[in-house]
Write an enzyme that holds these catalytic residues in place. Structure first.
Site, PDB file in Angstrom:
ATOM      1  CD  GLU A  64     -19.822 -19.584  -7.406  1.00  0.00           C
ATOM      2  OE1 GLU A  64     -20.818 -18.984  -6.935  1.00  0.00           O
ATOM      3  OE2 GLU A  64     -18.851 -19.916  -6.716  1.00  0.00           O
ATOM      4  CD  GLU A  71     -15.421 -17.609  -5.702  1.00  0.00           C
ATOM      5  OE1 GLU A  71     -15.585 -17.084  -6.832  1.00  0.00           O
ATOM      6  OE2 GLU A  71     -16.311 -17.651  -4.826  1.00  0.00           O
TER       7      GLU A  71
END
Length: 919
Positions: free
Chosen positions: A404, A479
């Protein structure tokens, strides 16, 4: 021969900075600038007698009280700060000439490592293992070595609980001058046909001697039964100070493949001989397996399609912070395997080596993740460190470069990824590479189409759109989910900061378990999932903050107790029949009210009964499950599960009586008495009939006898502020856990548990005989070794208390007396003065201290703060104890030793270590 010794035992620890009195004198500044001249807590003279003695792995942060004002929510409200570690130890003179390596598996966070008064390493990542060569700086014999680590945990790398301190193992490795390099064996099995494999082996041999060395390298493969199945010998030579890489191909037929269901491991024995004598050997565990990814049909293990059923996990555990014993690593992987999981994402950092060992043994695929998205020299070093350490593990099947990152969809990020991928592939081209992205996947100049796999963090709705744009790019849910549940709780309560367990509560960016798995499992081109998270973890207490101190995301809580979603994943991921009732049946005082009851099952149909009265029968959609509102009455709620019309599973929950006593369950049947083995011990409240009482919250206390110790306690309550390093704990919804570690010995452990208003219970944990791992013992005495000595002996007796000018670096020489008698004094007929100034703590001054000269000879006069204290003639070297009782000692004590020397003395002066001891 190679020795690998544990350095975990008996460190001196100080929490906070070790403050040094301000000394800006020329002597202090000049000395600190020299090799071995570090002052303060990094020096041999520093008094650590009042520091705490600790064992590694060690995490000081979780032992601090929860602090709303000074703690950080993301770190679980535990303060971090700074700390110092010191270990003094001796090396055998026989080790002189060997290569000596110190290996740190992980320090949180920024670490400065001093060895014998010099900085030898600075490490900038709390998740990176690193090695220091101390060969040139080591002392042997009587002179102690001093290893000091300053840990700055005010620096953070993540937004979760990271712990603080030397929280992984430390090792000392001793090698012959000609040896296999650190991480110098790379095993890469290549399949040639259905039956034949070539075991490619690259071995780096280093020659640290001063002349060319001719060697023979023997590479020998041993199967799981201990049989030798292949061997190759290669002759070669290496120039002094050089390294050579030896490449060998060892053929093998019909190897047993490493698989998640049958994780067969082989051993490679790498042996170096010189003139027929073995000088070094290394054993490397590895496995034979193939991995392949397809953009349309996903992941293949040994050419078998395999949906990735993974979880993301941080590395802390209840009771021990991040300082997990090796046995708890195995416990955690075992709990995930029992759930049906086949993959583990190391989020967001590479793990301790023992976790990968457990994954190899138990059959768990691993996404090995890099911590810092960084293509600088330091960033690439961290990345290369991960790859060279982990590439022999068959469990490791993916490398993740980042998580991220704001630059993930930008041209800058694209350039960084390319450079980082080149660094990985130079060392290992066998594993696919990805980044875990939460955006930027549709950007043309970002990172997504550079990597081998597109990692999707959430973004469930983007799978099809991305597949249309990038039909040849494999996709994985790197995720997913981020749903909330509190163990054994079935009513959400914002004030209490707890969640229900019906798979409805989720983060704003996330999905329920059912939504996420349906999106992934119905798309063959999505190779699988890594659920956020397998275990609850300290810190990041989303969506609440104080008093929550850990997360609510986990499928299991921080102890590894299963929440209800655990059984939903079993229904999704296991082939065997699963039927779990989502509810408990202890709703006293709520008779006549409705209770929500839900299935977690892979059965086709489920029939529901209350007290043997039929309630309903429903066809079950596995992605939807089914709920009933059942009017509560005490008794038994039963479900029957059917497949193809046949009854295959029955599950019941029953109204229990009040808790009467406790039940103890252990992770494994015994502990090894090696002082390292550890296990989880789970405590459950039960009624008089032995039935689990899921609503009990009693406080429980513990005591223990035998060869064991309680490292910590936990209960899985995300809002609990009770200390983990205690001998009591409240049950949370009927459960708590102890982490028990063996001591060296074979005396069985007797654990006694007493709960409020509950009958106490005792339990015996057998302890089996086991050899203690070889280790480096610590020594506790304080050494005074940096002495000033007069450069020129004098024929006439000088004033022993002569003043030394602060800038005089020439008529006085600083010497380390532990190296033995000074050669410049041999044959002298005259006098020399030795001078030292040492700090003395209040504890030392009040404990009958004495100075111990390990070796001294001559016509000796010893002065303490200018006053004659002892006068003695010693014709040959002996050890000498000089008591200081009755002497009024200042905080800084000046010691002057005047020694008369004769030409015929074999040894003379102070010619051995000097230490301060207390009676």
């Amino acid at each position: 021969m190679r020795e690998r010794l544990s350095m975990d035992k008996d460190w001196q620890f100080h929490l906070g900075d070790a403050v040094l009195l301000n000394d800006n004198s020329h002597d202090a500044v000049y000395g600190n600038a020299k090799a071995g001249g570090s002052r303060g807590a990094a020096s041999i003279e520093w008094n650590d007698n009042e520091w705490e003695t600790v064992q590694l792995p060690h995490d000081w942060s979780y032992k601090q009280p929860f602090d709303r004002e000074n703690g950080v929510a993301d770190f679980g409200y535990n303060t971090r700060g700074m700390g110092w570690y010191r270990k003094k130890f001796k090396l055998d003179p026989a080790d002189n000439g060997k290569q000596l390596l110190l290996e740190f598996d992980g320090i949180a966070t920024h670490a400065t490592v001093y060895f014998n008064g010099s900085i030898l390493e600075r490490n900038f990542c709390g998740y990176t293992s690193f090695v220091i060569d101390v060969t040139d700086r080591a002392y042997f014999g009587d002179r102690p070595n001093l290893l000091v680590v300053k840990v700055d945990a005010t620096v953070s790398e993540g937004w979760w609980y990271e712990g603080a301190g030397i929280y992984r193992h430390v090792w000392l490795t001793k090698k012959a001058p000609v040896h296999i390099a650190d991480r110098g064996v790379w095993v890469n099995p290549i399949k040639q046909s259905n039956a034949k494999w070539l075991t490619n082996v690259e071995t780096t041999i280093k020659n640290e001697s001063e002349e060319i060395a001719a060697y023979q390298l023997i590479s020998r493969i041993e199967d799981a039964n201990g049989e030798i199945v292949a061997e190759q010998r290669t002759e070669g030579s290496s120039e002094a100070g050089k390294s050579v890489v030896v490449k060998q191909d060892l053929p093998i037929e019909h190897p047993v493949l490493w698989d998640v269901d049958d994780p067969t491991l082989y051993k490679l024995h790498s042996i170096v001989t010189i003139n027929g004598q073995e000088v070094d050997s290394v054993v490397t565990n590895y496995g034979y397996r193939t991995i392949r990814i397809c953009p349309d049909t996903g992941f293949y293990l040994n050419e078998r399609p395999l949906k990735i059923k993974g979880t993301c996990n941080h590395q802390d555990h209840a009771g021990v912070g991040v300082a997990l014993p090796d046995g708890i690593q195995e416990y955690r992987i075992g709990r995930l395997k029992e759930m049906g999981s086949n993959a583990y994402r190391c989020a967001h950092h590479n793990p301790t080596p023992e976790l990968l060992d457990a994954c190899d043994r138990l059959g768990m695929l691993v996404m090995d993740e890099n911590r810092n998205f960084d293509s600088s020299r330091e960033g690439l070093l961290q990345l290369e460190n991960m790859v060279t350490r982990d590439r022999n593990h068959p469990s490791v099947v993916f490398y993740s470069l980042f998580n991220e990152e704001p630059l993930q969809g930008t041209p800058i990020g694209r350039k960084m990824v390319k450079r980082m991928m080149r660094a990985v592939r130079k060392l290992d081209s066998t594993r696919p590479i990805l980044g875990a992205m939460n955006g930027g996947v549709m950007e043309d100049e970002g990172t997504v189409d550079v990597t081998d796999i597109a990692g999707f963090n959430y973004m469930n709705g983007g799978y099809d759109k991305f597949k249309e744009k990038h039909p040849n790019q494999p996709i994985i849910g790197s995720e997913t989910v981020s749903s909330f549940a509190t163990r054994s709780n079935y009513i959400s309560d914002t004030e209490q900061q707890v969640f229900e367990s019906y798979d409805r509560e989720k983060a704003s960016w996330g999905n329920t378990v059912r939504e996420s798995w349906k999106a992934i499992n119905t798309r063959d081109f999505v190779m699988g999932t890594f659920v956020w998270t397998g275990f609850d973890y300290r810190g990041e207490p989303t969506p609440y903050e104080w008093p929550s101190v850990s997360t609510h995301f986990g499928i299991l809580d921080t102890c590894g107790f299963a929440k209800d979603p655990y059984y939903l994943y079993q229904a999704f991921w296991l082939d065997e029949p699963v039927l779990h009732i989502v509810a408990h049946w202890n709703w006293r005082g709520k008779e006549g009210q409705t209770v929500k009851v839900m299935t977690h099952t892979n059965c086709d149909e489920v029939a529901l009964y209350l007290n043997d009265v039929f309630v309903d029968r429903q066809t079950i959609d596995i992605y939807e499950q089914h709920e009933w509102d059942v009017v509560y009455e005490p008794g038994t709620l039963k479900m029957e599960g059917y497949k193809d019309g046949q009854l295959v599973k029955v599950s019941e929950i029953t109204t229990t009586d009040e808790a009467h006593t406790l039940r103890i369950e252990t992770q494994k049947p015994f502990l090894l008495g090696d002082g390292r083995d550890a296990m989880a011990v789970n405590i459950y409240a039960v009624d008089a009939e032995g039935r689990f009482v899921p609503t009990n919250q009693s406080k429980v206390s513990f005591s223990m006898n035998g060869s064991g110790q309680i490292l910590g306690v936990g209960n899985g309550n995300p809002n609990c502020h009770e200390p983990d390093n205690a001998m009591e704990r409240s049950l949370f919804n009927g459960c708590c856990q102890l982490i028990v570690q063996s001591k060296v010995g074979q005396e069985d452990i007797e654990l006694t548990v007493q709960g409020e208003g509950l009958q106490s219970v005792s339990y015996v944990i057998p302890v089996n005989a086991a050899e203690e791992m070889p280790f480096v013992p610590s020594i506790s005495e304080r050494y005074i070794n940096n002495w000033l000595v007069t450069q020129e002996p004098t024929a006439e007796r000088p004033d022993p208390n002569v003043t030394i000018h602060p800038t005089d670096m020439n008529s006085w020489e600083k010497v380390d007396v532990s190296f033995g008698a000074l050669q410049m004094l041999r044959g002298v007929n005259g006098y020399v003065i030795y001078r030292n100034r040492i700090p003395m703590s209040a504890q030392e001054k009040s404990s009958n201290p004495y100075i111990w000269f390990h070796s001294i000879s001559g016509d000796i006069e010893i002065y303490i703060d200018g006053k004659l204290h002892l006068k003695k003639f010693i014709p040959w070297s002996v050890d000498l104890e000089v008591p200081l009782q009755g002497v009024e000692l200042d905080d800084q004590v000046t010691i002057s030793v005047l020694i008369g020397i004769k030409p015929d003395m074999y040894s003379h002066g102070i010619n051995g270590s000097v230490s301060i001891r207390m009676k």
